[in-house]
Write a protein that holds these residues in place. Structure first.
Motif, PDB file in Angstrom:
ATOM      1  N   GLY A 186       0.685   3.557   8.096  1.00 31.06           N
ATOM      2  CA  GLY A 186       1.653   4.006   7.097  1.00 31.06           C
ATOM      3  C   GLY A 186       2.157   2.849   6.251  1.00 31.06           C
ATOM      4  N   LEU A 187       2.369   1.695   6.886  1.00 34.96           N
ATOM      5  CA  LEU A 187       2.773   0.496   6.150  1.00 34.96           C
ATOM      6  C   LEU A 187       1.647   0.015   5.239  1.00 34.96           C
ATOM      7  CD1 LEU A 187       4.551  -1.432   9.056  1.00 34.96           C
ATOM      8  CD2 LEU A 187       5.632  -0.090   7.262  1.00 34.96           C
ATOM      9  N   HIS A 188       0.410   0.061   5.736  1.00 33.21           N
ATOM     10  CA  HIS A 188      -0.732  -0.341   4.917  1.00 33.21           C
ATOM     11  C   HIS A 188      -0.863   0.561   3.691  1.00 33.21           C
ATOM     12  CE1 HIS A 188      -2.909  -2.297   8.622  1.00 33.21           C
ATOM     13  NE2 HIS A 188      -1.812  -2.950   8.258  1.00 33.21           N
ATOM     14  N   LEU A 189      -0.693   1.871   3.891  1.00 30.80           N
ATOM     15  CA  LEU A 189      -0.824   2.811   2.776  1.00 30.80           C
ATOM     16  C   LEU A 189       0.277   2.585   1.747  1.00 30.80           C
ATOM     17  CD1 LEU A 189      -2.125   5.224   1.401  1.00 30.80           C
ATOM     18  CD2 LEU A 189      -0.751   6.714   2.881  1.00 30.80           C
ATOM     19  N   ARG A 190       1.486   2.335   2.218  1.00 32.47           N
ATOM     20  CA  ARG A 190       2.588   2.093   1.271  1.00 32.47           C
ATOM     21  C   ARG A 190       2.294   0.869   0.403  1.00 32.47           C
ATOM     22  NH1 ARG A 190       7.775  -0.342   3.695  1.00 32.47           N
ATOM     23  NH2 ARG A 190       6.596  -2.214   3.150  1.00 32.47           N
ATOM     24  N   LYS A 191       1.787  -0.198   1.039  1.00 32.18           N
ATOM     25  CA  LYS A 191       1.475  -1.405   0.274  1.00 32.18           C
ATOM     26  C   LYS A 191       0.347  -1.144  -0.722  1.00 32.18           C
ATOM     27  CE  LYS A 191       2.969  -4.812   3.731  1.00 32.18           C
ATOM     28  NZ  LYS A 191       2.585  -6.021   4.498  1.00 32.18           N
ATOM     29  N   ALA A 192      -0.672  -0.390  -0.305  1.00 35.15           N
ATOM     30  CA  ALA A 192      -1.781  -0.086  -1.211  1.00 35.15           C
ATOM     31  C   ALA A 192      -1.294   0.728  -2.407  1.00 35.15           C
ATOM     32  CB  ALA A 192      -2.873   0.671  -0.463  1.00 35.15           C
ATOM     33  N   GLU A 193      -0.437   1.708  -2.150  1.00 33.17           N
ATOM     34  CA  GLU A 193       0.049   2.547  -3.246  1.00 33.17           C
ATOM     35  C   GLU A 193       0.965   1.763  -4.175  1.00 33.17           C
ATOM     36  OE1 GLU A 193      -0.294   7.092  -1.583  1.00 33.17           O
ATOM     37  OE2 GLU A 193       1.594   6.045  -1.206  1.00 33.17           O
ATOM     38  N   GLU A 194       1.715   0.821  -3.625  1.00 34.75           N
ATOM     39  CA  GLU A 194       2.541  -0.033  -4.485  1.00 34.75           C
ATOM     40  C   GLU A 194       1.673  -0.874  -5.414  1.00 34.75           C
ATOM     41  OE1 GLU A 194       4.875  -2.196  -1.684  1.00 34.75           O
ATOM     42  OE2 GLU A 194       6.443  -0.650  -1.536  1.00 34.75           O
ATOM     43  N   ARG A 195       0.450  -1.176  -4.978  1.00 37.82           N
ATOM     44  CA  ARG A 195      -0.494  -1.924  -5.801  1.00 37.82           C
ATOM     45  C   ARG A 195      -1.322  -0.998  -6.697  1.00 37.82           C
ATOM     46  NH1 ARG A 195      -2.202  -6.952  -2.712  1.00 37.82           N
ATOM     47  NH2 ARG A 195      -4.280  -6.603  -3.555  1.00 37.82           N
ATOM     48  N   GLY A 196      -1.123   0.312  -6.551  1.00 39.36           N
ATOM     49  CA  GLY A 196      -1.895   1.277  -7.319  1.00 39.36           C
ATOM     50  C   GLY A 196      -3.331   1.389  -6.855  1.00 39.36           C
ATOM     51  N   GLU A 197      -3.578   1.158  -5.550  1.00 43.57           N
ATOM     52  CA  GLU A 197      -4.930   1.127  -5.013  1.00 43.57           C
ATOM     53  C   GLU A 197      -5.103   2.145  -3.893  1.00 43.57           C
ATOM     54  OE1 GLU A 197      -5.293  -3.752  -5.595  1.00 43.57           O
ATOM     55  OE2 GLU A 197      -5.301  -2.855  -3.592  1.00 43.57           O
ATOM     56  N   ASN A 198      -6.334   2.594  -3.710  1.00 40.81           N
ATOM     57  CA  ASN A 198      -6.679   3.362  -2.520  1.00 40.81           C
ATOM     58  C   ASN A 198      -6.738   2.424  -1.317  1.00 40.81           C
ATOM     59  OD1 ASN A 198      -6.949   5.573  -4.216  1.00 40.81           O
ATOM     60  ND2 ASN A 198      -9.193   5.477  -4.273  1.00 40.81           N
ATOM     61  N   LEU A 199      -6.611   2.993  -0.120  1.00 38.41           N
ATOM     62  CA  LEU A 199      -6.643   2.186   1.103  1.00 38.41           C
ATOM     63  C   LEU A 199      -7.948   2.433   1.841  1.00 38.41           C
ATOM     64  CD1 LEU A 199      -5.045   0.291   3.071  1.00 38.41           C
ATOM     65  CD2 LEU A 199      -4.407   2.383   4.301  1.00 38.41           C
ATOM     66  N   PRO A 200      -8.858   1.439   1.903  1.00 33.90           N
ATOM     67  CA  PRO A 200     -10.102   1.607   2.659  1.00 33.90           C
ATOM     68  C   PRO A 200      -9.820   1.815   4.148  1.00 33.90           C
ATOM     69  CG  PRO A 200     -10.244  -0.269   1.164  1.00 33.90           C
ATOM     70  CD  PRO A 200      -8.796   0.135   1.206  1.00 33.90           C
ATOM     71  N   VAL A 201     -10.604   2.692   4.773  1.00 36.49           N
ATOM     72  CA  VAL A 201     -10.469   2.948   6.211  1.00 36.49           C
ATOM     73  C   VAL A 201     -11.852   3.179   6.803  1.00 36.49           C
ATOM     74  CG1 VAL A 201      -8.137   3.914   6.106  1.00 36.49           C
ATOM     75  CG2 VAL A 201     -10.126   5.432   5.867  1.00 36.49           C
ATOM     76  N   ALA A 202     -11.948   2.929   8.098  1.00 40.11           N
ATOM     77  CA  ALA A 202     -13.129   3.295   8.872  1.00 40.11           C
ATOM     78  C   ALA A 202     -12.654   4.098  10.080  1.00 40.11           C
ATOM     79  CB  ALA A 202     -13.905   2.057   9.316  1.00 40.11           C
ATOM     80  N   ILE A 203     -13.428   5.090  10.471  1.00 41.00           N
ATOM     81  CA  ILE A 203     -13.070   5.974  11.583  1.00 41.00           C
ATOM     82  C   ILE A 203     -14.213   5.930  12.588  1.00 41.00           C
ATOM     83  CG2 ILE A 203     -12.471   8.322  12.268  1.00 41.00           C
ATOM     84  CD1 ILE A 203     -11.651   8.781   9.298  1.00 41.00           C
ATOM     85  N   ALA A 204     -13.918   5.514  13.813  1.00 43.06           N
ATOM     86  CA  ALA A 204     -14.936   5.375  14.859  1.00 43.06           C
ATOM     87  C   ALA A 204     -14.858   6.568  15.806  1.00 43.06           C
ATOM     88  CB  ALA A 204     -14.732   4.067  15.628  1.00 43.06           C
ATOM     89  N   VAL A 205     -15.933   7.346  15.876  1.00 42.70           N
ATOM     90  CA  VAL A 205     -15.971   8.566  16.673  1.00 42.70           C
ATOM     91  C   VAL A 205     -16.800   8.337  17.928  1.00 42.70           C
ATOM     92  CG1 VAL A 205     -16.585  11.011  16.695  1.00 42.70           C
ATOM     93  CG2 VAL A 205     -15.795   9.939  14.569  1.00 42.70           C
ATOM     94  N   ALA A 263      -4.825   7.051  -3.088  1.00 38.19           N
ATOM     95  CA  ALA A 263      -3.440   6.708  -3.430  1.00 38.19           C
ATOM     96  C   ALA A 263      -2.737   7.893  -4.092  1.00 38.19           C
ATOM     97  CB  ALA A 263      -3.417   5.500  -4.369  1.00 38.19           C
ATOM     98  N   TYR A 264      -1.520   8.164  -3.643  1.00 40.50           N
ATOM     99  CA  TYR A 264      -0.603   9.160  -4.219  1.00 40.50           C
ATOM    100  C   TYR A 264      -1.095  10.601  -4.064  1.00 40.50           C
ATOM    101  CZ  TYR A 264       1.058   4.895  -6.446  1.00 40.50           C
ATOM    102  OH  TYR A 264       1.500   3.618  -6.663  1.00 40.50           O
ATOM    103  N   SER A 265      -2.194  10.829  -3.380  1.00 42.55           N
ATOM    104  CA  SER A 265      -2.694  12.194  -3.205  1.00 42.55           C
ATOM    105  C   SER A 265      -2.167  12.767  -1.898  1.00 42.55           C
ATOM    106  CB  SER A 265      -4.228  12.195  -3.193  1.00 42.55           C
ATOM    107  OG  SER A 265      -4.728  13.497  -3.003  1.00 42.55           O
ATOM    108  N   ARG A 266      -1.576  13.950  -1.978  1.00 39.02           N
ATOM    109  CA  ARG A 266      -1.050  14.620  -0.797  1.00 39.02           C
ATOM    110  C   ARG A 266      -1.456  16.090  -0.837  1.00 39.02           C
ATOM    111  NH1 ARG A 266      -0.218   9.897  -0.489  1.00 39.02           N
ATOM    112  NH2 ARG A 266       1.623   8.798   0.332  1.00 39.02           N
ATOM    113  N   GLU A 267      -1.882  16.600   0.319  1.00 34.28           N
ATOM    114  CA  GLU A 267      -2.218  18.006   0.465  1.00 34.28           C
ATOM    115  C   GLU A 267      -1.601  18.519   1.753  1.00 34.28           C
ATOM    116  OE1 GLU A 267      -6.403  18.605   0.430  1.00 34.28           O
ATOM    117  OE2 GLU A 267      -6.696  17.838  -1.621  1.00 34.28           O
ATOM    118  N   VAL A 268      -1.410  19.825   1.846  1.00 34.27           N
ATOM    119  CA  VAL A 268      -0.859  20.412   3.065  1.00 34.27           C
ATOM    120  C   VAL A 268      -1.851  20.216   4.208  1.00 34.27           C
ATOM    121  CG1 VAL A 268      -0.108  22.534   4.202  1.00 34.27           C
ATOM    122  CG2 VAL A 268       0.545  22.081   1.831  1.00 34.27           C
TER     123      VAL A 268
END
Length: 472
Positions: A186-205, A263-268
């Motif tokens: 959540g902190l990483h996403l806030r910082k990315a959005e403050e920079r106007g950027e998407n936040l890269p992520v990887a998901i290990a299954v 960034a800034y995209s929210r859905e239910v």
């Protein structure tokens, strides 16, 4: 005891009669969720469940309840499967003290065998997805570590977060995720959005169980989950570089999904049957776009059933919640003997302590609520004497029934923070918290009649050990 991957751990479970295989054709819904619920209902020594013949899926197997019992948890730690919970707690705490253990980097990760990119990605085809509970809004990925980095400190390995969050599959290459503002991601996403950027992520299954256990730990922001996993397993944890995002991901994963939180995209997102035993409802949450999927041949898709406790989540989070609270409290109060925060992710916790003076136990209970984990959990704290085993509920209930005085031993703290998923919070995220002091009153408190406690007969401990060996 370090396991190379999920497959090696499943082989260990099988060797110890803690794995059941199902090869008859099954429809994923409702059978898989029902099977996981059933094994939790029946026993606290339940096996993992492996399904390899699911209707509608060309590839992939599904495993549930991997760490869904105390024998499985003990085997995760490389211990005898009959190791008592209290012994597992102190062994977990001992290994914690070895943190940090440097990682081992390798580039020959088995999940590199197959790759799908761009418009060819269809998660409903690549992964065997199904609803766990009947009113879930959709299918979820709920036991996969999500790896993200601090956009303002990208190269800081310690600030890279490995956490587990519920992930709703919303489209062929689109996911919904529920990160709380207090979570590292959540902190990483806030910082990315403050920079106007998407936040890269990887998901290990699909991972061996140590990293999924550590990914649920309330570690400090600059503490590496991979270095903690090394401490818990007793050897460097192996990681590999995800090719698209550059994230460090578990070497032995079954599949790796790479993309970015928009960034800034929210859905239910939701409703979803949660660990509290209630559906969480729908809320507007961030969205992930997946750009690349890498996976092993015939991957094993691990799922976590959630619902009214106890389920696998309670075993998985039991000690990785209890031990951090124990370590943090012991720094301030060396008199703390053990902490049992296994109940509903620590919403209720039991602390055994050696009180120095009257009121001391209450202070320890209040302090638990101001730890990093306690701020969002620790709604009810029971404090008992050092002679009471906090993992033995019969002893705890005895102590509470004979030592707790409602007029003197109840501390109520109004309107404190709690995770919004707590169904009793009102408004969501705010609750009263309580400390129940079930310790023996000592000076300057002078009340009650506690001078003639019945102690154990001589040789009791020797007979415990003798009987334990005979039962084996």
């Amino acid at each position: 005891m370090a396991y190379e991957d999920l497959r090696e751990f499943l082989a260990t479970l099988d060797k110890n009669a803690q794995l059941l295989r199902f090869s008859d054709p099954l429809s994923p819904e409702p059978h898989l969720g029902a099977a996981a619920r059933a094994v939790s209902n029946l026993t606290d020594r339940g096996p993992a469940l492996l399904f390899d013949n699911l209707d509608g899926y060309e590839r992939g197997r599904v495993v549930l309840n991997v760490v869904g019992s105390w024998p499985n948890h003990a085997l995760m730690l490389g211990l005898d499967k009959d190791t008592p919970v209290k012994e597992q707690f102190f062994e977990f705490a001992r290994r914690w003290d070895a943190f940090p253990v440097e990682v081992g980097r390798r580039e020959d990760a088995p999940w590199r065998e197959h790759t799908v990119e761009g418009d060819d990605i269809d998660l409903f085809h690549l992964l065997p997805l199904f609803r766990l509970n009947r009113y879930d809004a959709g299918t979820y990925i709920d036991k996969a570590p999500v790896i993200s980095r601090d956009p303002d400190d990208w190269d800081n390995f310690d600030a890279q977060n490995v956490g587990i969050y519920r992930i709703q599959v919303k489209g062929k290459a689109r996911l919904g995720i529920q990160p709380l503002p207090t979570h590292d991601i959540g902190l990483h996403l806030r910082k990315a959005e403050e920079r106007g950027e998407n936040l890269p992520v990887a998901i290990a299954v699909g991972n061996e169980p140590v990293i999924t256990t550590v990914a649920g730990m309330p570690l400090m922001y600059d503490q590496s989950e991979y270095e903690m996993a090394g401490a818990i397993q007793g050897s460097p944890y192996r990681i590999a570089k995800a090719p698209l995002t550059g994230m460090d991901v578990p070497w032995g994963a079954e599949a790796v999904l790479e993309g970015e939180i928009v960034a800034y995209s929210r859905e239910v997102e939701g409703p979803f049957g949660e660990f509290t035993g209630y559906y969480s409802g729908g809320r507007r949450q961030p969205v992930i776009t997946i750009h690349r999927v890498s996976y092993r041949t015939d991957p094993i898709f691990e799922h976590l059933y959630l619902g009214r406790p106890w389920t696998e989540m309670d075993y998985t989070l039991a000690l990785n919640t209890s031990v951090p609270l124990y370590q943090q409290l012991k720094k301030d109060f060396p008199e703390v003997v053990a902490v049992n925060a296994m109940y509903t992710q620590g919403l209720l916790g039991i602390i055994s302590v050696r009180p120095r003076y009257g009121g001391f136990a209450k202070a320890v209970g209040v302090r638990a609520m101001t730890t990093p984990h306690g701020l969002g959990y620790c709604k009810v704290i029971i404090v008992v004497d050092e002679t009471v085993d906090p993992f033995n509920l019969a002893q705890v209930m005895w102590s509470l029934s004979v030592k707790f005085h409602p007029a003197h031993d109840l501390v109520v703290l109004p309107d404190l923070s709690i995770l919004p998923l707590d169904p009793s919070s009102e408004p969501a995220g705010i609750t009263h918290k309580v400390v129940l002091d079930a310790t023996t009153p000592i000076a300057p408190e002078q009340r009650g009649h506690f001078s003639q406690e019945v102690d154990a007969p001589a040789e009791t401990e020797a007979w415990e050990n003798r009987i334990k060996q005979l039962l084996k």
